[in-house]
Design a protein around this motif. Structure first.
Motif, PDB file in Angstrom:
ATOM      1  N   PRO A  20       0.749  -1.079   0.008  1.00 55.32           N
ATOM      2  CA  PRO A  20       0.123   0.092  -0.197  1.00 55.32           C
ATOM      3  C   PRO A  20       0.928   1.299   0.063  1.00 55.32           C
ATOM      4  O   PRO A  20       1.700   1.373   0.561  1.00 55.32           O
ATOM      5  N   GLN A  21       0.500   2.154  -0.772  1.00 55.56           N
ATOM      6  CA  GLN A  21       1.157   3.476  -0.706  1.00 55.56           C
ATOM      7  C   GLN A  21       0.988   4.153   0.923  1.00 55.56           C
ATOM      8  O   GLN A  21      -0.418   4.274   1.151  1.00 55.56           O
ATOM      9  N   PRO A  22       2.065   4.829   1.269  1.00 53.58           N
ATOM     10  CA  PRO A  22       1.890   5.366   2.672  1.00 53.58           C
ATOM     11  C   PRO A  22       0.869   6.527   2.258  1.00 53.58           C
ATOM     12  O   PRO A  22       0.813   7.212   1.249  1.00 53.58           O
ATOM     13  N   ARG A  23      -0.024   6.764   3.291  1.00 55.05           N
ATOM     14  CA  ARG A  23      -0.961   7.904   3.448  1.00 55.05           C
ATOM     15  C   ARG A  23      -0.077   9.138   3.514  1.00 55.05           C
ATOM     16  O   ARG A  23       1.006   9.228   4.598  1.00 55.05           O
ATOM     17  N   PRO A  24      -0.375  10.148   3.038  1.00 51.58           N
ATOM     18  CA  PRO A  24       0.287  11.688   3.364  1.00 51.58           C
ATOM     19  C   PRO A  24      -0.173  11.612   4.808  1.00 51.58           C
ATOM     20  O   PRO A  24      -1.013  11.551   5.102  1.00 51.58           O
ATOM     21  N   LEU A  25       1.032  12.496   5.439  1.00 50.54           N
ATOM     22  CA  LEU A  25       0.849  12.749   6.643  1.00 50.54           C
ATOM     23  C   LEU A  25       0.227  14.237   6.742  1.00 50.54           C
ATOM     24  O   LEU A  25       0.710  15.159   6.176  1.00 50.54           O
ATOM     25  N   PRO A  26      -0.942  14.321   7.640  1.00 52.23           N
ATOM     26  CA  PRO A  26      -1.685  15.753   7.438  1.00 52.23           C
ATOM     27  C   PRO A  26      -0.649  16.734   8.201  1.00 52.23           C
ATOM     28  O   PRO A  26      -0.306  16.464   9.479  1.00 52.23           O
ATOM     29  N   LEU A  27      -0.472  17.812   7.633  1.00 56.36           N
ATOM     30  CA  LEU A  27       0.188  18.961   8.394  1.00 56.36           C
ATOM     31  C   LEU A  27      -0.261  20.194   7.756  1.00 56.36           C
ATOM     32  O   LEU A  27      -0.392  20.179   6.609  1.00 56.36           O
ATOM     33  N   SER A  28      -0.320  21.330   8.297  1.00 54.35           N
ATOM     34  CA  SER A  28      -0.356  22.537   7.670  1.00 54.35           C
ATOM     35  C   SER A  28       0.633  23.416   8.162  1.00 54.35           C
ATOM     36  O   SER A  28       1.387  23.208   9.146  1.00 54.35           O
ATOM     37  N   LEU A  29       0.793  24.628   7.121  1.00 53.58           N
ATOM     38  CA  LEU A  29       1.723  25.735   7.290  1.00 53.58           C
ATOM     39  C   LEU A  29       1.208  26.859   7.825  1.00 53.58           C
ATOM     40  O   LEU A  29       0.035  27.416   7.429  1.00 53.58           O
ATOM     41  N   SER A  30       1.624  27.612   9.150  1.00 52.59           N
ATOM     42  CA  SER A  30       1.131  28.448   9.603  1.00 52.59           C
ATOM     43  C   SER A  30       2.265  29.724   9.548  1.00 52.59           C
ATOM     44  O   SER A  30       3.550  29.155   9.868  1.00 52.59           O
ATOM     45  N   PRO A  31       1.925  30.809   9.412  1.00 46.89           N
ATOM     46  CA  PRO A  31       3.062  31.885   9.299  1.00 46.89           C
ATOM     47  C   PRO A  31       4.082  31.805  10.687  1.00 46.89           C
ATOM     48  O   PRO A  31       3.370  31.674  11.843  1.00 46.89           O
ATOM     49  N   PHE A  32       5.347  31.935  10.442  1.00 45.84           N
ATOM     50  CA  PHE A  32       6.188  31.747  11.608  1.00 45.84           C
ATOM     51  C   PHE A  32       6.079  33.216  12.353  1.00 45.84           C
ATOM     52  O   PHE A  32       6.341  34.067  11.885  1.00 45.84           O
ATOM     53  N   ARG A  33       5.587  33.048  13.750  1.00 43.67           N
ATOM     54  CA  ARG A  33       5.745  34.337  14.364  1.00 43.67           C
ATOM     55  C   ARG A  33       6.894  34.015  15.436  1.00 43.67           C
ATOM     56  O   ARG A  33       6.808  33.237  16.586  1.00 43.67           O
ATOM     57  N   PRO A  34       7.824  34.927  15.342  1.00 42.75           N
ATOM     58  CA  PRO A  34       8.896  34.739  16.229  1.00 42.75           C
ATOM     59  C   PRO A  34       8.754  34.715  17.835  1.00 42.75           C
ATOM     60  O   PRO A  34       9.090  33.909  18.435  1.00 42.75           O
ATOM     61  N   ALA A  35       7.822  35.668  18.211  1.00 31.99           N
ATOM     62  CA  ALA A  35       7.553  35.725  19.784  1.00 31.99           C
ATOM     63  C   ALA A  35       6.654  34.332  20.195  1.00 31.99           C
ATOM     64  O   ALA A  35       6.868  33.905  21.212  1.00 31.99           O
ATOM     65  N   GLU A  36       5.895  33.837  19.332  1.00 34.23           N
ATOM     66  CA  GLU A  36       5.434  32.288  19.632  1.00 34.23           C
ATOM     67  C   GLU A  36       5.965  31.181  19.444  1.00 34.23           C
ATOM     68  O   GLU A  36       6.221  30.232  20.006  1.00 34.23           O
ATOM     69  N   ASP A  37       6.564  31.024  18.200  1.00 32.71           N
ATOM     70  CA  ASP A  37       7.430  30.105  17.851  1.00 32.71           C
ATOM     71  C   ASP A  37       8.684  29.908  18.059  1.00 32.71           C
ATOM     72  O   ASP A  37       9.321  28.979  18.002  1.00 32.71           O
ATOM     73  N   GLY A  38       9.161  31.171  18.141  1.00 29.13           N
ATOM     74  CA  GLY A  38      10.727  31.226  18.564  1.00 29.13           C
ATOM     75  C   GLY A  38      11.101  30.173  19.654  1.00 29.13           C
ATOM     76  O   GLY A  38      12.284  29.656  19.673  1.00 29.13           O
ATOM     77  N   PRO A  39      10.486  30.430  20.747  1.00 28.29           N
ATOM     78  CA  PRO A  39      11.005  29.528  22.098  1.00 28.29           C
ATOM     79  C   PRO A  39      10.883  28.238  21.595  1.00 28.29           C
ATOM     80  O   PRO A  39      11.883  27.479  22.149  1.00 28.29           O
ATOM     81  N   LEU A  40      10.149  27.662  20.777  1.00 29.41           N
ATOM     82  CA  LEU A  40      10.186  26.206  20.556  1.00 29.41           C
ATOM     83  C   LEU A  40      11.389  26.010  19.710  1.00 29.41           C
ATOM     84  O   LEU A  40      12.108  24.987  19.869  1.00 29.41           O
ATOM     85  N   LEU A  41      11.813  26.894  18.662  1.00 33.64           N
ATOM     86  CA  LEU A  41      13.161  26.526  18.012  1.00 33.64           C
ATOM     87  C   LEU A  41      14.209  26.665  18.715  1.00 33.64           C
ATOM     88  O   LEU A  41      15.200  25.804  19.046  1.00 33.64           O
ATOM     89  N   HIS A  42      14.277  27.279  20.011  1.00 33.35           N
ATOM     90  CA  HIS A  42      15.187  27.279  21.008  1.00 33.35           C
ATOM     91  C   HIS A  42      15.376  25.966  21.451  1.00 33.35           C
ATOM     92  O   HIS A  42      16.442  25.231  21.846  1.00 33.35           O
ATOM     93  N   THR A  43      14.269  25.139  21.858  1.00 32.35           N
ATOM     94  CA  THR A  43      14.329  23.717  22.395  1.00 32.35           C
ATOM     95  C   THR A  43      14.799  22.813  21.495  1.00 32.35           C
ATOM     96  O   THR A  43      15.144  21.795  21.888  1.00 32.35           O
ATOM     97  N   TRP A  44      14.419  23.127  20.052  1.00 31.83           N
ATOM     98  CA  TRP A  44      14.979  22.193  18.915  1.00 31.83           C
ATOM     99  C   TRP A  44      16.338  22.243  18.554  1.00 31.83           C
ATOM    100  O   TRP A  44      16.963  21.344  18.072  1.00 31.83           O
ATOM    101  N   VAL A  45      16.877  23.530  18.803  1.00 34.05           N
ATOM    102  CA  VAL A  45      18.201  23.807  18.311  1.00 34.05           C
ATOM    103  C   VAL A  45      18.999  23.838  19.409  1.00 34.05           C
ATOM    104  O   VAL A  45      19.150  24.935  20.095  1.00 34.05           O
ATOM    105  N   LYS A  46      19.863  22.953  20.125  1.00 32.29           N
ATOM    106  CA  LYS A  46      20.393  22.982  21.478  1.00 32.29           C
ATOM    107  C   LYS A  46      21.813  23.295  21.434  1.00 32.29           C
ATOM    108  O   LYS A  46      22.422  23.499  22.576  1.00 32.29           O
TER     109      LYS A  46
END
Length: 169
Positions: A5-31
């Motif tokens: 069977p072909q793999p199902r596409p994984l659902p995800l969406s794109l939201s504009p990057f907001r540094p104040a809200e999304d930046g802290p998460l990047l800090h935890t991903w790039v250690k």
């Protein structure tokens, strides 16, 4: 003959990057400085900080997005500047689930569709074989190999310059 069977596409969406809200998460991903270089090349300095992320998100002509999974979980990041795809990152706990391919595939569709780009180029470190496999599976081809272009922790890193041309209509 067995069919798979072909793999199902994984659902995800794109939201504009907001540094104040999304930046802290990047800090935890790039250690570490090495993780920063792997993700963004030499364009940021260690330690990654909010001012650098705000300036990056505000660059003229740069589109930045946060990848969001169902349930509104932020699971990745990606950007496009001109025709250059970059800064692809999946949250460490979400890796090896096919989300990187899903994210890049969605961005490629957006680049050739909504943005109307004639081609997409990118750079990827030669040792990042998982990323290279994703790009190749989507049709990107290596056009140039830049040997030993960056020294990181005493090791010389080589980069692949890859390109994908828009499908003919």
């Amino acid at each position: 003959m067995t069919t798979h069977p072909q793999p199902r596409p994984l659902p995800l969406s794109l939201s504009p990057f907001r540094p104040a809200e999304d930046g802290p998460l990047l800090h935890t991903w790039v250690k570490t400085p090495v993780e920063l270089m792997t993700w963004a090349g030499p364009s940021f300095t260690w330690p990654l900080d909010d001012a650098q992320l705000a300036a990056y998100a505000a660059e003229p002509g740069r589109h930045t997005w946060t990848a969001v999974s169902p349930g509104n979980h932020r699971i990745g990041h990606v950007s496009v500047a001109g025709t250059r795809l970059g800064r692809v990152l999946i949250a460490p706990e979400q890796r090896a689930l096919g989300l990187g391919r899903a994210l890049v595939s969605q961005v490629v569709g957006l680049c050739f569709g909504e943005l109307g780009l004639p081609e997409i180029s990118l750079g990827v470190w030669a040792h990042n074989t998982a990323a290279i496999r994703i790009y190749e599976s989507l049709g990107f081809r290596t056009e140039q190999i830049l040997e030993d272009v960056e020294e990181v922790d005493g090791a010389l890193w080589t980069a692949h310059q890859m390109r994908l041309t828009a499908p003919t209509r």
